[in-house]
Enzyme design. Structure first.
Site, PDB file in Angstrom:
ATOM      1  N   GLY A  15      89.520  14.660  45.540  1.00 61.39           N
ATOM      2  CA  GLY A  15      90.228  13.742  46.419  1.00 61.39           C
ATOM      3  C   GLY A  15      91.244  12.907  45.671  1.00 61.39           C
ATOM      4  O   GLY A  15      92.382  12.710  46.141  1.00 61.39           O
ATOM      5  N   SER A 128      92.222  25.531  47.305  1.00 61.21           N
ATOM      6  CA  SER A 128      91.725  26.191  46.098  1.00 61.21           C
ATOM      7  C   SER A 128      92.605  25.864  44.910  1.00 61.21           C
ATOM      8  O   SER A 128      93.821  25.748  45.023  1.00 61.21           O
ATOM      9  CB  SER A 128      91.689  27.717  46.292  1.00 61.21           C
ATOM     10  OG  SER A 128      91.278  28.341  45.081  1.00 61.21           O
ATOM     11  N   LYS A 183      89.199  30.825  52.987  1.00 64.82           N
ATOM     12  CA  LYS A 183      88.852  30.198  51.702  1.00 64.82           C
ATOM     13  C   LYS A 183      87.507  30.721  51.192  1.00 64.82           C
ATOM     14  O   LYS A 183      87.329  30.946  49.985  1.00 64.82           O
ATOM     15  CB  LYS A 183      88.794  28.682  51.878  1.00 64.82           C
ATOM     16  CG  LYS A 183      88.256  27.905  50.673  1.00 64.82           C
ATOM     17  CD  LYS A 183      89.088  28.126  49.420  1.00 64.82           C
ATOM     18  CE  LYS A 183      88.848  27.071  48.349  1.00 64.82           C
ATOM     19  NZ  LYS A 183      87.465  26.835  47.974  1.00 64.82           N
ATOM     20  N   HIS A 186      88.072  34.079  49.753  1.00 63.87           N
ATOM     21  CA  HIS A 186      88.706  33.839  48.452  1.00 63.87           C
ATOM     22  C   HIS A 186      87.638  33.548  47.397  1.00 63.87           C
ATOM     23  O   HIS A 186      87.652  34.114  46.303  1.00 63.87           O
ATOM     24  CB  HIS A 186      89.674  32.655  48.558  1.00 63.87           C
ATOM     25  CG  HIS A 186      90.076  32.064  47.233  1.00 63.87           C
ATOM     26  ND1 HIS A 186      89.247  31.234  46.493  1.00 63.87           N
ATOM     27  CD2 HIS A 186      91.216  32.178  46.516  1.00 63.87           C
ATOM     28  CE1 HIS A 186      89.846  30.892  45.375  1.00 63.87           C
ATOM     29  NE2 HIS A 186      91.055  31.434  45.371  1.00 63.87           N
ATOM     30  N   ASN A 187      86.691  32.665  47.733  1.00 66.06           N
ATOM     31  CA  ASN A 187      85.675  32.304  46.761  1.00 66.06           C
ATOM     32  C   ASN A 187      84.721  33.454  46.465  1.00 66.06           C
ATOM     33  O   ASN A 187      84.236  33.600  45.347  1.00 66.06           O
ATOM     34  CB  ASN A 187      84.890  31.088  47.256  1.00 66.06           C
ATOM     35  CG  ASN A 187      85.664  29.791  47.082  1.00 66.06           C
ATOM     36  OD1 ASN A 187      86.892  29.802  47.018  1.00 66.06           O
ATOM     37  ND2 ASN A 187      84.963  28.684  47.011  1.00 66.06           N
ATOM     38  N   GLU A 190      86.479  35.483  44.106  1.00 65.28           N
ATOM     39  CA  GLU A 190      86.433  34.749  42.832  1.00 65.28           C
ATOM     40  C   GLU A 190      85.120  35.015  42.097  1.00 65.28           C
ATOM     41  O   GLU A 190      85.121  35.300  40.884  1.00 65.28           O
ATOM     42  CB  GLU A 190      86.587  33.262  43.130  1.00 65.28           C
ATOM     43  CG  GLU A 190      86.484  32.341  41.946  1.00 65.28           C
ATOM     44  CD  GLU A 190      86.522  30.880  42.372  1.00 65.28           C
ATOM     45  OE1 GLU A 190      85.692  30.086  41.866  1.00 65.28           O
ATOM     46  OE2 GLU A 190      87.369  30.528  43.217  1.00 65.28           O
ATOM     47  N   LYS A 261      78.182  26.831  44.125  1.00 65.62           N
ATOM     48  CA  LYS A 261      78.153  25.851  45.205  1.00 65.62           C
ATOM     49  C   LYS A 261      77.871  26.493  46.559  1.00 65.62           C
ATOM     50  O   LYS A 261      77.833  25.806  47.571  1.00 65.62           O
ATOM     51  CB  LYS A 261      79.477  25.086  45.245  1.00 65.62           C
ATOM     52  CG  LYS A 261      79.688  24.200  44.027  1.00 65.62           C
ATOM     53  CD  LYS A 261      80.957  23.384  44.139  1.00 65.62           C
ATOM     54  CE  LYS A 261      81.114  22.457  42.942  1.00 65.62           C
ATOM     55  NZ  LYS A 261      82.365  21.655  43.015  1.00 65.62           N
TER      56      LYS A 261
END
Length: 465
Positions: A15, A128, A183, A186-187, A190, A261
């Site tokens: 943030g 990302s 997303k 995408h992860n 990854e 995560k």
């Protein structure tokens, strides 16, 4: 200073970096963190950007500091914290205000929140690139109403990374949770990319007897070819780094238990719901889970012995195996998104997704330019059938077979590379072996089957027994 129209809640690592990025790009922003001292310290350390940042002490003060119609970005942990924040904002905002969840949310939570009848507009965006990306240019995958995207597009594209052609790596994926879904994929990719790199590192370390300082220049060389990517680049840097405490290679001092995560796991779970095979991603998630079982792995080595392979492989074999594995993994990821678009009624733009991933994000790589071009030619075609990638696979697959076979014969676990090869071999088999499964299912459960000759005999003779 112009009064801000944008606010941000949550000044953790991501943030704070995002708020500085927004301010640096010329957008005044008001900020609030639940712990007031964090807000004050952030503003005090903002340097030349401080005049564009309005620190606030309460949530109500944050809302009052923003000129309507307001846009407030949430950078809080996924899950209940987002729901709590939305509930706290509900009595403070008007119907033309917009709240944007920019955390690592599960897309199903985003869908639920969007359908809940919030008293303000709502978007979910995937961001990302880690702290560095958030600060200097992430890849942004936005989901939500087109009008909300149009409103936020100037800011989001201003803070996003830029591809080599200058295109901002921020785009609208579709309604509701589409941005967070893309997303998550995408992860998942990854996870798989990192696992395949780790597997080639393991072959060099355990199968070819190479020390970390000798492995580093291999990754550096690969980063100059078709494998050029952020993950290959940092792998070389990690391998080359000396431990400041002992002077030994730092890589040799790091505990071999990978954190996560959960976003890669979400990808594997959703792939099962969609009946979209992503075995390389699933293997990568499995490998992370196994890595955490250190005591069990030690017991396994004590009982069965550790593999001491002496592999007749070259570094070139490993490079080509990784090229093939990467193509197969990305092909699975894009096929999964195609399945999701059909399932959820989303008009996911596959070439646009590939272009958004070209810079800023963790999986950014040179190969994505060719993927974007191939998907623009035929978005529905599996990437392995695109002429450019089919030709590359023709060249690289023999090396992948050598690496996987050598690993299996000499006891080296290469789950992601092996899963990619098995998937490819199934995908090039016009007549597979599922006819046996259908026969079995009909035998024990009368589930029926379809005949090749089209005759109307849905059951085998065992059905009359």
């Amino acid at each position: 200073m112009t009064a801000p129209q944008t606010g941000l809640i949550g000044l953790g690592t991501m943030g704070a970096a995002l708020a500085l990025n927004i301010a640096e790009k010329g957008f005044p922003i008001a900020v609030w963190n639940r712990t007031g001292s964090v807000t004050q310290a952030f503003h005090a350390n903002a340097g030349d950007l401080a005049p564009r940042i309005t620190p606030t002490a309460t949530l109500a003060e944050l809302v009052q500091a923003i000129t309507p119609p307001r846009a407030i970005i949430l950078m809080v942990p996924a899950g209940q914290a987002v729901d709590d924040q939305l509930a706290a904002l509900a009595p403070l905002l008007g119907p033309e205000d917009l709240v944007i969840d920019a955390g690592n949310a599960n897309f199903r939570d985003t869908n639920r929140r969007d359908a809940a009848g919030l008293p303000f507009h709502f978007m979910g965006i995937g961001v990302s690139g880690g702290e560095e990306g958030a600060r200097h240019g992430p890849s942004i995958m936005a989901g939500g109403p087109p009008a909300a995207w149009a409103r936020m597009q100037p800011l989001l594209q201003a803070i996003a990374a830029r591809a080599e052609d200058g295109t901002p790596c921020a785009d609208h994926m579709g309604p509701s949770g589409a941005g967070h879904f893309v997303k998550a994929v995408h992860n998942g990719i990854e996870y798989a990319d990192m696992q395949m790199i780790a597997e080639t590192y393991g072959v060099m370390r355990d199968g070819l007897g190479m020390a970390a300082p000798a492995i580093a220049p291999v990754f550096d060389a690969w980063n100059k070819g078709i494998l050029q990517s952020y993950l290959i680049e940092i792998s070389g840097q990690v391998a080359a780094t000396a431990d400041p405490v002992t002077g030994a290679p730092l890589l040799d001092m790091i505990v071999d238990s990978a954190g996560q995560k959960g976003t890669g796991r979400w990808t594997a779970v959703e792939a099962q719901h969609l009946a979209a095979p992503v075995p390389v991603i699933e293997a990568a998630v499995m490998a992370r889970n196994v890595s955490a079982r250190r005591a069990e792995r030690a017991a396994g080595e004590a009982r069965f012995g550790r593999a001491t392979p002496d592999l007749n492989l070259s570094v070139d074999d490993l490079e080509q195996a990784l090229i093939a594995g990467k193509i197969l993994c990305y092909a699975q990821g894009f096929a999964m998104m195609t399945a999701a678009a059909a399932e959820f009624g989303w008009a996911l733009d596959m070439p646009a997704i590939a272009r958004v991933w070209r810079a800023g994000c963790i999986i950014r790589s040179a190969m994505l330019n060719d993927m974007a071009a191939a998907l623009a030619e035929d978005p529905a075609r599996n990437l392995i059938l695109a002429p450019f990638f089919a030709a590359q696979l023709d060249h690289s697959l023999p090396a992948l077979r050598r690496v996987v076979a050598a690993g299996a014969l000499q006891g080296m676990g290469l789950p992601a590379l092996s899963a990619g090869l098995a998937w490819f071999d199934l995908m090039r088999q016009a007549r597979g072996t599922a006819n046996m499964i259908q026969g079995q299912r009909d035998f024990f459960g009368l589930h029926g089957f379809t005949r090749l000759d089209g005759l109307d005999h849905p059951h085998g003779p065992w059905a009359q027994a």
